[in-house]
Design a protein around this motif. Structure first.
Motif, PDB file in Angstrom:
ATOM      1  N   PRO A   1      -2.731   1.752   3.107  1.00 36.44           N
ATOM      2  CA  PRO A   1      -2.225   1.289   1.807  1.00 36.44           C
ATOM      3  C   PRO A   1      -2.179  -0.234   1.709  1.00 36.44           C
ATOM      4  O   PRO A   1      -2.011  -0.913   2.719  1.00 36.44           O
ATOM      5  CB  PRO A   1      -0.790   1.855   1.761  1.00 36.44           C
ATOM      6  CG  PRO A   1      -0.665   2.784   2.907  1.00 36.44           C
ATOM      7  CD  PRO A   1      -1.717   2.451   3.894  1.00 36.44           C
ATOM      8  N   ARG A   2      -2.343  -0.718   0.495  1.00 36.31           N
ATOM      9  CA  ARG A   2      -2.280  -2.168   0.278  1.00 36.31           C
ATOM     10  C   ARG A   2      -0.840  -2.647   0.409  1.00 36.31           C
ATOM     11  O   ARG A   2       0.087  -2.008  -0.048  1.00 36.31           O
ATOM     12  CB  ARG A   2      -2.845  -2.530  -1.106  1.00 36.31           C
ATOM     13  CG  ARG A   2      -2.944  -4.033  -1.328  1.00 36.31           C
ATOM     14  CD  ARG A   2      -3.919  -4.393  -2.440  1.00 36.31           C
ATOM     15  NE  ARG A   2      -5.315  -4.080  -2.144  1.00 36.31           N
ATOM     16  CZ  ARG A   2      -6.099  -4.784  -1.327  1.00 36.31           C
ATOM     17  NH1 ARG A   2      -5.615  -5.830  -0.675  1.00 36.31           N
ATOM     18  NH2 ARG A   2      -7.350  -4.444  -1.129  1.00 36.31           N
ATOM     19  N   CYS A   3      -0.686  -3.795   1.096  1.00 35.96           N
ATOM     20  CA  CYS A   3       0.646  -4.343   1.363  1.00 35.96           C
ATOM     21  C   CYS A   3       0.932  -5.507   0.416  1.00 35.96           C
ATOM     22  O   CYS A   3       0.006  -6.165  -0.054  1.00 35.96           O
ATOM     23  CB  CYS A   3       0.678  -4.815   2.814  1.00 35.96           C
ATOM     24  SG  CYS A   3       2.244  -5.494   3.354  1.00 35.96           S
ATOM     25  N   TRP A   4       2.192  -5.798   0.190  1.00 42.97           N
ATOM     26  CA  TRP A   4       2.568  -6.919  -0.685  1.00 42.97           C
ATOM     27  C   TRP A   4       2.042  -8.247  -0.142  1.00 42.97           C
ATOM     28  O   TRP A   4       1.885  -9.210  -0.893  1.00 42.97           O
ATOM     29  CB  TRP A   4       4.088  -6.989  -0.877  1.00 42.97           C
ATOM     30  CG  TRP A   4       4.860  -7.233   0.400  1.00 42.97           C
ATOM     31  CD1 TRP A   4       5.396  -6.280   1.213  1.00 42.97           C
ATOM     32  CD2 TRP A   4       5.138  -8.497   1.010  1.00 42.97           C
ATOM     33  NE1 TRP A   4       5.993  -6.862   2.298  1.00 42.97           N
ATOM     34  CE2 TRP A   4       5.853  -8.234   2.195  1.00 42.97           C
ATOM     35  CE3 TRP A   4       4.864  -9.826   0.682  1.00 42.97           C
ATOM     36  CZ2 TRP A   4       6.293  -9.244   3.056  1.00 42.97           C
ATOM     37  CZ3 TRP A   4       5.298 -10.833   1.544  1.00 42.97           C
ATOM     38  CH2 TRP A   4       6.002 -10.534   2.711  1.00 42.97           C
TER      39      TRP A   4
ATOM     40  N   GLU B   1       3.930  -2.405   8.374  1.00 38.92           N
ATOM     41  CA  GLU B   1       5.024  -2.218   7.417  1.00 38.92           C
ATOM     42  C   GLU B   1       4.750  -1.079   6.444  1.00 38.92           C
ATOM     43  O   GLU B   1       5.665  -0.392   6.006  1.00 38.92           O
ATOM     44  CB  GLU B   1       5.277  -3.533   6.656  1.00 38.92           C
ATOM     45  CG  GLU B   1       6.345  -3.412   5.600  1.00 38.92           C
ATOM     46  CD  GLU B   1       7.041  -4.732   5.289  1.00 38.92           C
ATOM     47  OE1 GLU B   1       7.530  -5.391   6.211  1.00 38.92           O
ATOM     48  OE2 GLU B   1       7.080  -5.105   4.111  1.00 38.92           O
ATOM     49  N   MET B   2       3.477  -0.891   6.105  1.00 38.21           N
ATOM     50  CA  MET B   2       3.129   0.142   5.135  1.00 38.21           C
ATOM     51  C   MET B   2       3.162   1.544   5.744  1.00 38.21           C
ATOM     52  O   MET B   2       3.019   2.541   5.042  1.00 38.21           O
ATOM     53  CB  MET B   2       1.748  -0.126   4.529  1.00 38.21           C
ATOM     54  CG  MET B   2       1.659  -1.430   3.760  1.00 38.21           C
ATOM     55  SD  MET B   2       3.001  -1.669   2.579  1.00 38.21           S
ATOM     56  CE  MET B   2       2.668  -0.357   1.408  1.00 38.21           C
ATOM     57  N   PHE B   3       3.314   1.616   7.074  1.00 36.88           N
ATOM     58  CA  PHE B   3       3.400   2.915   7.742  1.00 36.88           C
ATOM     59  C   PHE B   3       4.782   3.166   8.364  1.00 36.88           C
ATOM     60  O   PHE B   3       5.283   4.279   8.353  1.00 36.88           O
ATOM     61  CB  PHE B   3       2.352   2.998   8.873  1.00 36.88           C
ATOM     62  CG  PHE B   3       0.931   2.973   8.400  1.00 36.88           C
ATOM     63  CD1 PHE B   3       0.387   4.087   7.770  1.00 36.88           C
ATOM     64  CD2 PHE B   3       0.122   1.862   8.594  1.00 36.88           C
ATOM     65  CE1 PHE B   3      -0.929   4.088   7.339  1.00 36.88           C
ATOM     66  CE2 PHE B   3      -1.193   1.851   8.168  1.00 36.88           C
ATOM     67  CZ  PHE B   3      -1.724   2.959   7.534  1.00 36.88           C
TER      68      PHE B   3
ATOM     69  N   GLY C   1       7.120   3.090   3.764  1.00 37.84           N
ATOM     70  CA  GLY C   1       5.845   3.642   4.243  1.00 37.84           C
ATOM     71  C   GLY C   1       5.945   5.147   4.484  1.00 37.84           C
ATOM     72  O   GLY C   1       5.008   5.903   4.205  1.00 37.84           O
ATOM     73  N   PHE C   2       7.095   5.575   5.020  1.00 36.71           N
ATOM     74  CA  PHE C   2       7.341   6.999   5.280  1.00 36.71           C
ATOM     75  C   PHE C   2       7.311   7.779   3.964  1.00 36.71           C
ATOM     76  O   PHE C   2       6.661   8.829   3.850  1.00 36.71           O
ATOM     77  CB  PHE C   2       8.710   7.120   5.967  1.00 36.71           C
ATOM     78  CG  PHE C   2       9.146   8.511   6.278  1.00 36.71           C
ATOM     79  CD1 PHE C   2       8.550   9.227   7.311  1.00 36.71           C
ATOM     80  CD2 PHE C   2      10.183   9.111   5.567  1.00 36.71           C
ATOM     81  CE1 PHE C   2       8.975  10.517   7.613  1.00 36.71           C
ATOM     82  CE2 PHE C   2      10.612  10.388   5.862  1.00 36.71           C
ATOM     83  CZ  PHE C   2      10.008  11.105   6.886  1.00 36.71           C
ATOM     84  N   GLU C   3       7.989   7.238   2.951  1.00 35.99           N
ATOM     85  CA  GLU C   3       8.018   7.900   1.639  1.00 35.99           C
ATOM     86  C   GLU C   3       6.638   7.905   0.982  1.00 35.99           C
ATOM     87  O   GLU C   3       6.234   8.879   0.348  1.00 35.99           O
ATOM     88  CB  GLU C   3       9.028   7.190   0.717  1.00 35.99           C
ATOM     89  CG  GLU C   3      10.455   7.405   1.171  1.00 35.99           C
ATOM     90  CD  GLU C   3      11.467   6.502   0.465  1.00 35.99           C
ATOM     91  OE1 GLU C   3      11.056   5.662  -0.365  1.00 35.99           O
ATOM     92  OE2 GLU C   3      12.663   6.644   0.754  1.00 35.99           O
ATOM     93  N   LEU C   4       5.897   6.815   1.194  1.00 35.46           N
ATOM     94  CA  LEU C   4       4.545   6.708   0.624  1.00 35.46           C
ATOM     95  C   LEU C   4       3.610   7.753   1.242  1.00 35.46           C
ATOM     96  O   LEU C   4       2.821   8.395   0.545  1.00 35.46           O
ATOM     97  CB  LEU C   4       4.002   5.290   0.876  1.00 35.46           C
ATOM     98  CG  LEU C   4       2.600   4.991   0.375  1.00 35.46           C
ATOM     99  CD1 LEU C   4       2.536   5.077  -1.147  1.00 35.46           C
ATOM    100  CD2 LEU C   4       2.159   3.586   0.826  1.00 35.46           C
TER     101      LEU C   4
END
Ligand code: ZN
Length: 313
Positions: free
Chosen positions: A171-174, A182-184, A189-192
């Motif tokens: 996923p793309r990160c800020w 951070e995205m994982f 990340g968990f919710e994503l």
């Protein structure tokens, strides 16, 4: 007195600690968002509150997402983006008329837990925040270890190591990149991951409840999460080999992590792990513990940024 301020995404908290760590006062306000000048005023207001509530003066330490660049003093890497590029330390010192220490919130967690928490007595404590973001930092002998760039231990925007199918590009990160840890490994990340797999939006706590009730989709999201977090820890062990990991943030409240992470690391760190090998060793015994001071670790660590100045580790 040591005054500490924890700069959260939604709340800003101040604490006043006596030299022996006793809590003298504590207060919370909503974090002023997208307003740099307002943020500086809010910090000054919290310091004034601590002085007034206790009748004492105190040193001021601040923990925030991101950190000051040690060469320029300007804040960078903060997801509170309105702080980035600002001379926060200088502005606060001018407004308060006293020196201020600022550190990454992951470092504050590590310092707090190294002094009298889950990492007490350990030489190198690696603190990891698994909350909205995935901050992390190092304390050595109870002192924040910042490094040459002030980046030591800041692993959240490194690529997920040893990618598997479905991990890349991620996923793309800020921060502008894709597939950051951070995205994982954050709660976000968990919710994503759950949303992408199940097509339904749920909070992390709900997903964990479903997993415990035997829901296969929630279980699969949890398994992927533990596997990815184990890879993040393995990378840190290969580079720093800390004496203990201390986990903070909302995801650190998942009790299963403290069985599953060490087991996964052990199983995949041996001479026969082959392609799945994690730590570059034949055994791994690094303790992984939950932060003893919970949500208060950040603010306590911020206050303790001045502790070694008194010769107390
Ligand atoms: Zn990133």
């Amino acid at each position: 007195m040591y005054i500490g301020i924890d700069w959260g995404g939604t709340k800003m908290e101040v604490i006043g600690l006596a030299g022996d760590g006793r809590e003298l006062c504590r207060h919370r306000i909503a974090t002023p968002r997208e307003d740099y000048r307002g943020s500086v005023r809010a910090v000054c207001g919290l310091v004034a509150y601590a002085r007034q509530a206790t009748g004492r003066d105190g040193s001021v330490g601040i923990g925030l997402p991101g950190s000051p660049n040690p060469l320029t003093g300007l804040i960078r890497n903060s997801n509170a983006w309105w702080l980035n590029g600002q001379p926060l330390g200088r502005d606060l010192e001018e407004a308060l008329g006293q020196p201020v220490r600022i550190a990454n919130d992951g470092n504050c967690l590590a310092v707090s837990e190294a002094i009298d928490g889950a990492g007490a007595g350990a030489h190198i404590v690696h603190g990891i925040i698994l909350g909205t973001g995935h901050g992390s930092g190092i304390a050595i002998d109870g002192k924040s270890h910042n490094g040459h760039q002030g980046l030591a231990g800041e692993i959240g925007h490194y690529s997920l190591p040893w990618p598997k199918e479905g991990d890349y590009p991620g996923p793309r990160c800020w921060c502008g990149r894709q597939g950051c840890l951070e995205m994982f490994c954050s709660g976000t990340g968990f919710e994503l991951d759950y949303r992408m797999a199940a097509g339904v939006e749920r909070k992390a706590a709900e997903i964990i409840d479903l997993k415990r009730a035997g829901d296969p989709g929630a279980e699969a999201t949890y398994r992927r999460y533990v596997d990815r977090l184990a890879r993040s820890l393995a990378l840190i062990i290969d580079i720093i080999d800390p004496d203990v990991f201390v986990l903070g943030g909302g995801m650190s409240n998942i009790d299963e992590l403290y069985d599953d992470l060490p087991r996964l690391l052990r199983e995949r760190t041996n001479l026969f792990a082959g392609q799945d090998k994690l730590v570059f060793s034949d055994s791994v015994e690094t303790p992984i513990r939950k932060a003893k001071h919970g949500d208060s670790s950040g603010v306590r660590g911020a206050a303790f940024l001045w502790r070694e100045a008194d010769g107390v580790r």
